[in-house]
Structure formats: C-alpha cells, structure tokens
Design a protein around this motif. Structure first.
Motif, PDB file in Angstrom:
ATOM      1  N   LEU A   1       0.893   4.163  -2.980  1.00  0.00           N
ATOM      2  CA  LEU A   1       0.684   5.372  -2.354  1.00  0.00           C
ATOM      3  C   LEU A   1       1.591   6.445  -2.967  1.00  0.00           C
ATOM      4  N   LEU A   2       2.853   5.817  -2.712  1.00  0.00           N
ATOM      5  CA  LEU A   2       4.110   6.602  -3.074  1.00  0.00           C
ATOM      6  C   LEU A   2       3.960   7.032  -4.715  1.00  0.00           C
TER       7      LEU A   2
ATOM      8  N   TRP B   1      -1.062   9.595   4.721  1.00  0.00           N
ATOM      9  CA  TRP B   1      -1.262   8.031   4.102  1.00  0.00           C
ATOM     10  C   TRP B   1      -0.175   7.246   4.120  1.00  0.00           C
ATOM     11  N   LEU B   2       0.687   8.076   3.516  1.00  0.00           N
ATOM     12  CA  LEU B   2       2.309   7.332   3.561  1.00  0.00           C
ATOM     13  C   LEU B   2       2.780   7.177   5.050  1.00  0.00           C
TER      14      LEU B   2
ATOM     15  N   THR C   1       1.173   6.310   7.605  1.00  0.00           N
ATOM     16  CA  THR C   1       0.271   5.369   8.313  1.00  0.00           C
ATOM     17  C   THR C   1       0.925   4.068   7.639  1.00  0.00           C
ATOM     18  N   CYS C   2       1.112   3.995   6.372  1.00  0.00           N
ATOM     19  CA  CYS C   2       1.694   2.886   6.079  1.00  0.00           C
ATOM     20  C   CYS C   2       3.046   2.664   6.655  1.00  0.00           C
TER      21      CYS C   2
ATOM     22  N   ALA D   1       0.896  -1.225  -0.090  1.00  0.00           N
ATOM     23  CA  ALA D   1      -0.047  -0.012   0.211  1.00  0.00           C
ATOM     24  C   ALA D   1       0.879   1.370   0.167  1.00  0.00           C
TER      25      ALA D   1
ATOM     26  N   ALA E   1       1.234   7.028  -6.604  1.00  0.00           N
ATOM     27  CA  ALA E   1       0.061   7.740  -6.902  1.00  0.00           C
ATOM     28  C   ALA E   1       0.021   9.277  -6.377  1.00  0.00           C
ATOM     29  N   ASP E   2       1.026   9.326  -5.529  1.00  0.00           N
ATOM     30  CA  ASP E   2       1.275  10.812  -5.020  1.00  0.00           C
ATOM     31  C   ASP E   2       0.100  11.339  -4.179  1.00  0.00           C
ATOM     32  N   ALA E   3       0.115  10.041  -3.059  1.00  0.00           N
ATOM     33  CA  ALA E   3      -1.100  10.342  -1.957  1.00  0.00           C
ATOM     34  C   ALA E   3      -0.703  11.285  -1.093  1.00  0.00           C
ATOM     35  N   PRO E   4      -1.555  11.872  -0.153  1.00  0.00           N
ATOM     36  CA  PRO E   4      -1.142  12.627   0.785  1.00  0.00           C
ATOM     37  C   PRO E   4      -0.115  12.015   1.774  1.00  0.00           C
ATOM     38  N   ASP E   5       0.628  12.781   2.442  1.00  0.00           N
ATOM     39  CA  ASP E   5       1.622  12.379   3.134  1.00  0.00           C
ATOM     40  C   ASP E   5       1.221  11.638   4.474  1.00  0.00           C
TER      41      ASP E   5
END
Length: 70
Positions: free
Chosen positions: A19-20, A28-29, A31-32, A15, A22-26
C-alpha cells in the motif's frame, strides 16, 4: 497458534509495504500499522501460553518431555 500469529503479522507488514508503494489512502496504511503492532503482544501471549501448556503437560504426563528452546 504461533505460526498463525506470525503469518498474520507478516501479512499486515506485506500489505503495508504494498500500500505504501501504491500510494494508497492513509487510513489503509494506519490499519496495516495497527494490525502489525497489535499482533506483537498477541504473538508474545501465545508463546507464553504454549510454554505454560508444555509445562502443565509434562507434570500431568511424565512420558511427555520438555526440551529447552533455543
């Protein structure tokens, strides 16, 4: 329980990579990353617990043999 811990750690790692990319919010990163890092002590605890359980079972049930893990 060890396979569950390994699959949880792998899920958080996968995940995080997704997410990395997909340029997701920090948040979420992070959290992973925290799930991945907190899973490692849990995995080690489960491995240790399984080893103690095998030893206890070998003492209480002589027909149960304990083999060395490689």
């Amino acid at each position: 329980m060890v396979p569950f811990a390994l699959s949880g750690i792998a899920s958080f790692a996968l995940a995080g990579v997704i997410l990395l990319v997909a340029d997701a919010p920090d948040a979420w990163l992070w959290t992973c990353l925290s799930g991945l890092l907190l899973g490692i002590p849990g995995l080690l605890t489960m491995i240790r617990h399984d080893a103690h359980r095998r030893r206890r079972r070998a003492l209480s049930h002589p027909e149960f043999s304990v083999t060395a893990e490689s």
